[in-house]
Design a protein around this motif. Structure first.
Motif, PDB file in Angstrom:
ATOM      1  N   ARG A 112       0.831  -1.216   0.000  1.00  0.00           N
ATOM      2  CA  ARG A 112       0.000   0.000   0.000  1.00  0.00           C
ATOM      3  C   ARG A 112       0.860   1.258   0.000  1.00  0.00           C
ATOM      4  O   ARG A 112       0.560   2.229  -0.708  1.00  0.00           O
ATOM      5  N   GLU A 113       1.917   1.261   0.803  1.00  0.00           N
ATOM      6  CA  GLU A 113       2.780   2.441   0.878  1.00  0.00           C
ATOM      7  C   GLU A 113       3.445   2.711  -0.466  1.00  0.00           C
ATOM      8  O   GLU A 113       3.528   3.859  -0.910  1.00  0.00           O
ATOM      9  N   GLN A 114       3.900   1.668  -1.135  1.00  0.00           N
ATOM     10  CA  GLN A 114       4.544   1.862  -2.430  1.00  0.00           C
ATOM     11  C   GLN A 114       3.547   2.285  -3.500  1.00  0.00           C
ATOM     12  O   GLN A 114       3.844   3.132  -4.348  1.00  0.00           O
ATOM     13  N   LEU A 115       2.349   1.708  -3.469  1.00  0.00           N
ATOM     14  CA  LEU A 115       1.317   2.114  -4.423  1.00  0.00           C
ATOM     15  C   LEU A 115       0.955   3.585  -4.236  1.00  0.00           C
ATOM     16  O   LEU A 115       0.780   4.328  -5.209  1.00  0.00           O
ATOM     17  N   GLY A 159      10.271  -2.186  -7.663  1.00  0.00           N
ATOM     18  CA  GLY A 159       9.441  -2.096  -6.473  1.00  0.00           C
ATOM     19  C   GLY A 159       8.764  -3.401  -6.136  1.00  0.00           C
ATOM     20  O   GLY A 159       8.991  -4.443  -6.741  1.00  0.00           O
ATOM     21  N   GLY A 160       7.908  -3.337  -5.110  1.00  0.00           N
ATOM     22  CA  GLY A 160       7.139  -4.508  -4.704  1.00  0.00           C
ATOM     23  C   GLY A 160       7.513  -5.017  -3.334  1.00  0.00           C
ATOM     24  O   GLY A 160       8.355  -4.453  -2.623  1.00  0.00           O
ATOM     25  N   ASP A 206      11.583  -6.842   1.163  1.00  0.00           N
ATOM     26  CA  ASP A 206      11.396  -5.475   0.693  1.00  0.00           C
ATOM     27  C   ASP A 206      11.462  -5.393  -0.830  1.00  0.00           C
ATOM     28  O   ASP A 206      11.589  -6.401  -1.539  1.00  0.00           O
ATOM     29  N   ALA A 207      11.412  -4.165  -1.338  1.00  0.00           N
ATOM     30  CA  ALA A 207      11.394  -3.946  -2.783  1.00  0.00           C
ATOM     31  C   ALA A 207      12.657  -4.464  -3.455  1.00  0.00           C
ATOM     32  O   ALA A 207      12.601  -5.071  -4.531  1.00  0.00           O
ATOM     33  N   LYS A 267      12.335 -11.604  -8.587  1.00  0.00           N
ATOM     34  CA  LYS A 267      11.371 -11.708  -9.680  1.00  0.00           C
ATOM     35  C   LYS A 267      11.240 -10.441 -10.513  1.00  0.00           C
ATOM     36  O   LYS A 267      11.265 -10.510 -11.744  1.00  0.00           O
ATOM     37  N   GLY A 268      11.074  -9.305  -9.877  1.00  0.00           N
ATOM     38  CA  GLY A 268      10.683  -8.105 -10.593  1.00  0.00           C
ATOM     39  C   GLY A 268      11.669  -7.646 -11.649  1.00  0.00           C
ATOM     40  O   GLY A 268      11.267  -7.075 -12.666  1.00  0.00           O
ATOM     41  N   GLY A 269      12.961  -7.871 -11.431  1.00  0.00           N
ATOM     42  CA  GLY A 269      13.962  -7.374 -12.374  1.00  0.00           C
ATOM     43  C   GLY A 269      13.856  -8.027 -13.739  1.00  0.00           C
ATOM     44  O   GLY A 269      13.739  -7.347 -14.763  1.00  0.00           O
TER      45      GLY A 269
END
Length: 368
Positions: free
Chosen positions: A181-184, A324-325, A339-340, A347-349
């Motif tokens: 939520r904070e990142q969104l 992020g994420g 954390d992000a 995964k995200g990269g």
């Protein structure tokens, strides 16, 4: 002639199982698609043309001994598979790995790679026109899609709507939801939770067509384009003979802890099609492939199938763009939140593309 294993479905579980058994069995991999679709990268592929090209891997690059048959399975029995065109594949072991469908763009919904790429390009153009985007569904797909849009187009106003009181759902730690939520919020993504729309938008999903809609709580939402980000459904295949009783009315298939279809010694089911009470994600499907491979090897050698599948603890990796994420994974003393930076690393990269380049023995994936 060797032992034949027919695998219906070339998704995450089916492809992994076919690769694992290929050195020692006559593997026949059956799928209506012309290539493997790496759905984990689909949302980034929707916002980025180069990423769309990295989503597809030709099945001809997967197997050495075995063969790929492009077709749709119509029915399965103890002795093999009948395809929609009437052709028959006899098998000593059969594995149902037909997966699931999900609203576009999380999955392409088409069988031809060229058509899928054209569809993504058209939707990308539609999305580029929009300043206000509505995503219906606050689970992992809706959140990931919001992150991808926000990273590609920081000036767009993205709203995520869900009737649930909080994002994500499932048995996850409060710290995971808080981190997301904070990142969104930092990305400018608006969350509208706790009330569904009175009715779905009057426009087609994925098309630029400004509209307004009310939630049941009375909130007015205005957007230029919307997407459905919920609704998994099994890709059912008719089970015949003694197998018929294993299919539930909802299309999922009952299996035992060896992943054999209920009532069968030689027919297995893995991945999203199973009725197991666990998340329908790529990791579960590849875990199933390991269990099924071990049991098929044992049975083919005249030994009992003694490898059991035990669903793991609740875990999830939710990227918000490439950097992020947040994630929840098992730790030595229970689940922990990552954390992000860790989420991007896991995964995200690269969205696991390196893993599937290796699986398909491809230095650079192709869309052929």
């Amino acid at each position: 002639m060797g032992t034949t294993v027919a695998i219906i479905g070339g998704g995450y579980g089916g492809a992994a199982l076919a690769k694992a058994l290929d050195p020692d069995f006559e593997v026949v991999l059956i799928d209506p698609k012309d290539s493997f679709e790496h759905a984990v990268a689909a949302l980034r592929g929707l916002v980025s043309a180069p990423w769309a090209e990295r989503m597809y891997y030709g099945f001809d690059r997967l197997l050495t001994r075995g063969r790929f048959v492009r077709g749709r399975a119509a029915s399965v029995d103890e002795d093999g598979v009948t395809l929609a065109d009437g052709s028959r594949i006899e098998a000593d072991f059969t594995v149902l790995a037909s997966g699931s469908s999900y609203p576009y763009p999380a999955k392409s919904g088409v069988d031809d790679t060229a058509e899928a790429l054209l569809r993504q390009a058209d939707t990308r153009d539609q999305l580029a026109l929009a300043q206000r985007v509505l995503l219906i569904g606050g689970g992992p797909v809706g959140l990931e899609f919001a992150g991808e849009i926000a990273e590609q187009w920081p000036d767009k106003r993205v709203t995520v709507l869900d009737s649930a009181e909080d994002i994500l759902g499932g048995q996850f730690l409060p710290g995971l939801r808080t981190a997301l939520r904070e990142q969104l919020d930092a990305l400018g993504v608006q969350l509208v939770l706790g009330s569904p729309l009175i009715e779905l938008p009057p426009t087609e999903p994925g098309r630029y067509a400004p509209f307004s809609a009310f939630t049941e709580a009375g909130d007015l939402l205005a957007a230029d384009i919307w997407f459905r980000c919920h609704g998994v459904r099994p890709n059912s295949v008719a089970l015949a003979g003694a197998l018929a009783g294993a299919a539930r009315p909802d299309g999922f298939v009952e299996v035992d802890d060896r992943l054999r279809i209920r009532g069968s010694a030689r027919v297995f089911a893995i991945g999203d099609i199973t009725a197991l009470p666990e998340p329908k994600r790529s990791k579960a499907a590849t875990d199933h492939a390991v269990v099924a491979a071990a049991n098929i090897r044992a049975l083919a050698a005249g030994r009992p199938a003694d490898t059991a599948h035990r669903p793991g603890p609740a875990a999830i990796i939710v990227p918000l763009g490439s950097t992020g994420g947040a994630s929840q994974v098992p730790g030595p003393d229970g689940p922990v939140v990552l954390d992000a930076a860790a989420t991007a690393q896991y995964k995200g990269g690269d969205l696991l593309t390196g893993r599937y380049q290796e699986l398909f023995s491809a230095g650079v994936p192709t869309a052929s």
